[in-house]
Design a protein around this motif. Structure first.
Motif, PDB file in Angstrom:
ATOM      1  N   UNK A 120       0.812  -1.223   0.000  1.00 33.53           N
ATOM      2  CA  UNK A 120       0.000   0.000   0.000  1.00 33.53           C
ATOM      3  C   UNK A 120       0.843   1.270   0.000  1.00 33.53           C
ATOM      4  N   UNK A 121       2.176   1.137  -0.024  1.00 37.73           N
ATOM      5  CA  UNK A 121       3.032   2.323  -0.125  1.00 37.73           C
ATOM      6  C   UNK A 121       3.265   2.739  -1.572  1.00 37.73           C
ATOM      7  N   UNK A 122       2.814   1.934  -2.525  1.00 36.91           N
ATOM      8  CA  UNK A 122       3.021   2.242  -3.940  1.00 36.91           C
ATOM      9  C   UNK A 122       2.271   3.513  -4.329  1.00 36.91           C
ATOM     10  N   UNK A 123       2.890   4.343  -5.163  1.00 37.67           N
ATOM     11  CA  UNK A 123       2.268   5.610  -5.551  1.00 37.67           C
ATOM     12  C   UNK A 123       1.092   5.413  -6.510  1.00 37.67           C
ATOM     13  N   UNK A 124       1.153   4.382  -7.346  1.00 35.76           N
ATOM     14  CA  UNK A 124       0.064   4.075  -8.271  1.00 35.76           C
ATOM     15  C   UNK A 124      -0.904   3.112  -7.604  1.00 35.76           C
ATOM     16  N   UNK A 125      -2.179   3.493  -7.516  1.00 35.19           N
ATOM     17  CA  UNK A 125      -3.136   2.717  -6.720  1.00 35.19           C
ATOM     18  C   UNK A 125      -3.272   1.276  -7.205  1.00 35.19           C
ATOM     19  N   UNK A 126      -3.258   1.063  -8.524  1.00 38.29           N
ATOM     20  CA  UNK A 126      -3.437  -0.291  -9.052  1.00 38.29           C
ATOM     21  C   UNK A 126      -2.235  -1.187  -8.795  1.00 38.29           C
ATOM     22  N   UNK A 127      -1.101  -0.603  -8.396  1.00 40.32           N
ATOM     23  CA  UNK A 127       0.071  -1.401  -8.035  1.00 40.32           C
ATOM     24  C   UNK A 127       0.022  -1.865  -6.583  1.00 40.32           C
ATOM     25  N   UNK A 128      -0.937  -1.375  -5.821  1.00 43.14           N
ATOM     26  CA  UNK A 128      -0.975  -1.675  -4.385  1.00 43.14           C
ATOM     27  C   UNK A 128      -1.522  -3.064  -4.085  1.00 43.14           C
ATOM     28  N   UNK A 129      -2.387  -3.583  -4.966  1.00 42.83           N
ATOM     29  CA  UNK A 129      -2.930  -4.941  -4.804  1.00 42.83           C
ATOM     30  C   UNK A 129      -2.906  -5.614  -6.163  1.00 42.83           C
ATOM     31  N   UNK A 130      -2.223  -6.747  -6.251  1.00 44.96           N
ATOM     32  CA  UNK A 130      -2.155  -7.512  -7.488  1.00 44.96           C
ATOM     33  C   UNK A 130      -2.498  -8.966  -7.184  1.00 44.96           C
ATOM     34  N   UNK A 131      -3.244  -9.592  -8.097  1.00 45.29           N
ATOM     35  CA  UNK A 131      -3.564 -11.008  -7.953  1.00 45.29           C
ATOM     36  C   UNK A 131      -3.107 -11.742  -9.208  1.00 45.29           C
ATOM     37  N   UNK A 132      -2.620 -12.954  -9.000  1.00 44.71           N
ATOM     38  CA  UNK A 132      -2.051 -13.755 -10.083  1.00 44.71           C
ATOM     39  C   UNK A 132      -2.611 -15.170 -10.014  1.00 44.71           C
ATOM     40  N   UNK A 133      -2.785 -15.771 -11.187  1.00 44.96           N
ATOM     41  CA  UNK A 133      -3.095 -17.197 -11.298  1.00 44.96           C
ATOM     42  C   UNK A 133      -2.125 -17.819 -12.297  1.00 44.96           C
ATOM     43  N   UNK A 134      -1.452 -18.881 -11.877  1.00 48.77           N
ATOM     44  CA  UNK A 134      -0.562 -19.650 -12.755  1.00 48.77           C
ATOM     45  C   UNK A 134       0.452 -18.767 -13.476  1.00 48.77           C
ATOM     46  N   UNK A 135       1.052 -17.857 -12.717  1.00 48.10           N
ATOM     47  CA  UNK A 135       2.163 -17.068 -13.228  1.00 48.10           C
ATOM     48  C   UNK A 135       1.803 -15.793 -13.941  1.00 48.10           C
ATOM     49  N   UNK A 150      -0.497   3.844   2.011  1.00 51.58           N
ATOM     50  CA  UNK A 150       0.044   3.552   3.342  1.00 51.58           C
ATOM     51  C   UNK A 150      -0.987   2.947   4.303  1.00 51.58           C
ATOM     52  N   UNK A 151      -2.007   2.292   3.757  1.00 50.78           N
ATOM     53  CA  UNK A 151      -2.974   1.594   4.597  1.00 50.78           C
ATOM     54  C   UNK A 151      -2.303   0.453   5.350  1.00 50.78           C
ATOM     55  N   UNK A 152      -2.587   0.327   6.635  1.00 50.40           N
ATOM     56  CA  UNK A 152      -2.212  -0.852   7.410  1.00 50.40           C
ATOM     57  C   UNK A 152      -3.322  -1.884   7.261  1.00 50.40           C
ATOM     58  N   UNK A 153      -3.015  -3.023   6.660  1.00 49.58           N
ATOM     59  CA  UNK A 153      -4.040  -4.002   6.334  1.00 49.58           C
ATOM     60  C   UNK A 153      -4.346  -4.925   7.511  1.00 49.58           C
ATOM     61  N   UNK A 154      -5.523  -5.585   7.443  1.00 50.70           N
ATOM     62  CA  UNK A 154      -5.891  -6.567   8.476  1.00 50.70           C
ATOM     63  C   UNK A 154      -5.004  -7.797   8.358  1.00 50.70           C
ATOM     64  N   UNK A 155      -4.719  -8.239   7.133  1.00 48.78           N
ATOM     65  CA  UNK A 155      -3.738  -9.303   6.962  1.00 48.78           C
ATOM     66  C   UNK A 155      -2.361  -8.763   7.328  1.00 48.78           C
ATOM     67  N   UNK A 156      -1.659  -9.528   8.134  1.00 52.18           N
ATOM     68  CA  UNK A 156      -0.332  -9.211   8.664  1.00 52.18           C
ATOM     69  C   UNK A 156      -0.391  -8.299   9.881  1.00 52.18           C
ATOM     70  N   UNK A 157      -1.579  -8.010  10.401  1.00 50.73           N
ATOM     71  CA  UNK A 157      -1.699  -7.299  11.667  1.00 50.73           C
ATOM     72  C   UNK A 157      -1.516  -8.289  12.824  1.00 50.73           C
ATOM     73  N   UNK A 158      -1.397  -7.768  14.023  1.00 48.47           N
ATOM     74  CA  UNK A 158      -1.183  -8.581  15.216  1.00 48.47           C
ATOM     75  C   UNK A 158      -2.526  -9.154  15.700  1.00 48.47           C
ATOM     76  N   UNK A 159      -3.131 -10.032  14.858  1.00 46.69           N
ATOM     77  CA  UNK A 159      -4.430 -10.641  15.135  1.00 46.69           C
ATOM     78  C   UNK A 159      -4.411 -12.080  14.635  1.00 46.69           C
ATOM     79  N   UNK A 160      -5.496 -12.794  14.858  1.00 50.59           N
ATOM     80  CA  UNK A 160      -5.581 -14.192  14.436  1.00 50.59           C
ATOM     81  C   UNK A 160      -5.671 -14.302  12.915  1.00 50.59           C
ATOM     82  N   UNK A 161      -4.944 -15.282  12.350  1.00 53.10           N
ATOM     83  CA  UNK A 161      -4.961 -15.577  10.920  1.00 53.10           C
ATOM     84  C   UNK A 161      -5.307 -17.057  10.724  1.00 53.10           C
TER      85      UNK A 161
END
Length: 236
Positions: A120-135, A150-161
């Motif tokens: 989420x630190x990327x300057x271009x918004x579409x670079x902040x989240x990318x999903x891939x299938x089979x390369x 610079x959003x702090x996400x729920x994934x990788x926070x100090x909580x249950x996963x």
């Protein structure tokens, strides 16, 4: 057209090539899943999840591969939603981001390599989240709502996963997983986890043991039948 990976075993049996020997079966009727409460992350804004998955059922509203959060208002997930691939995050009921494929994944005979890559630190918004299938990156999206910088996400926070179930409710994944990795503090692309075979063009796994995993990172190879959630990244 998306590239394919080999059906049957995840790895190649050819001499000298990397072979994946084990996978873990998740049965949505058994209520089994893996979970861990994360510690302080290397970077709560940057992470990558990678897993080789083989679905056993279709048409289930929510099949969570990897998720976090204490409740439905504060959560993050990598999941199949009605057979689309989706990554999303919410805080206090507000949607932070949702990225969902147009493509529908219903082939229960094939392995899919799923990568969710966030920075989420990327300057271009579409670079902040990318999903891939089979390369290959999924760029045809049904939903493309990107996070604020610079959003702090729920994934990788100090909580249950959790792996194989939503973190806060009993909705389970039905299928297999192999070579499951979480990278804390790096936004990686699929070439860190796989490669195209030079002869067949098939997307195949590579050895990931040399990656840097970060504080909350893990690598699950499912080789220890007595401890299926054993982390072999070095983090323990």
């Amino acid at each position: 057209m998306l590239p394919t990976i080999a059906t049957g075993n995840v790895g190649s049996a050819l001499a000298g090539e990397y072979e994946v020997a084990n996978s873990l079966r998740f049965d949505d009727g058994s209520n089994d899943y893996l979970n861990k409460t994360f510690s302080t992350p290397t970077n709560n804004k940057i992470w990558t999840w990678s897993g080789w998955v083989k679905k056993c059922s279709n048409g289930i509203t929510s099949q969570t591969l990897f998720g976090s959060g204490p409740d439905g208002n504060n959560q993050g997930e990598v999941k199949f939603l009605n057979d689309n691939l989706q990554v999303f995050d919410s805080t206090n009921s507000a949607n932070n981001f949702t990225v969902k494929s147009n493509a529908i994944f219903r082939d229960v005979s094939a392995w899919y390599h799923v990568v969710a890559s966030v920075d989420t630190t990327q300057s271009t918004s579409s670079d902040r989240v990318k999903i891939y299938i089979n390369g290959s990156q999924i760029t045809s999206l049904a939903t493309s709502s990107y996070p604020s910088i610079n959003l702090n996400t729920r994934i990788n926070a100090n909580i249950n996963h959790t792996i194989g179930r939503r973190s806060w409710i009993a909705q389970y994944y039905d299928g297999y997983m192999a070579e499951v990795c979480f990278i804390d503090g790096q936004q990686l692309d699929p070439t860190s986890f796989g490669e195209f075979d030079e002869n067949s063009g098939i997307w195949k796994p590579i050895d990931v043991s040399g990656l840097t995993f970060g504080n909350n990172g893990f690598y699950l190879d499912f080789e220890n039948s007595g401890s299926l959630g054993a982390d072999v990244s070095g983090n323990g």
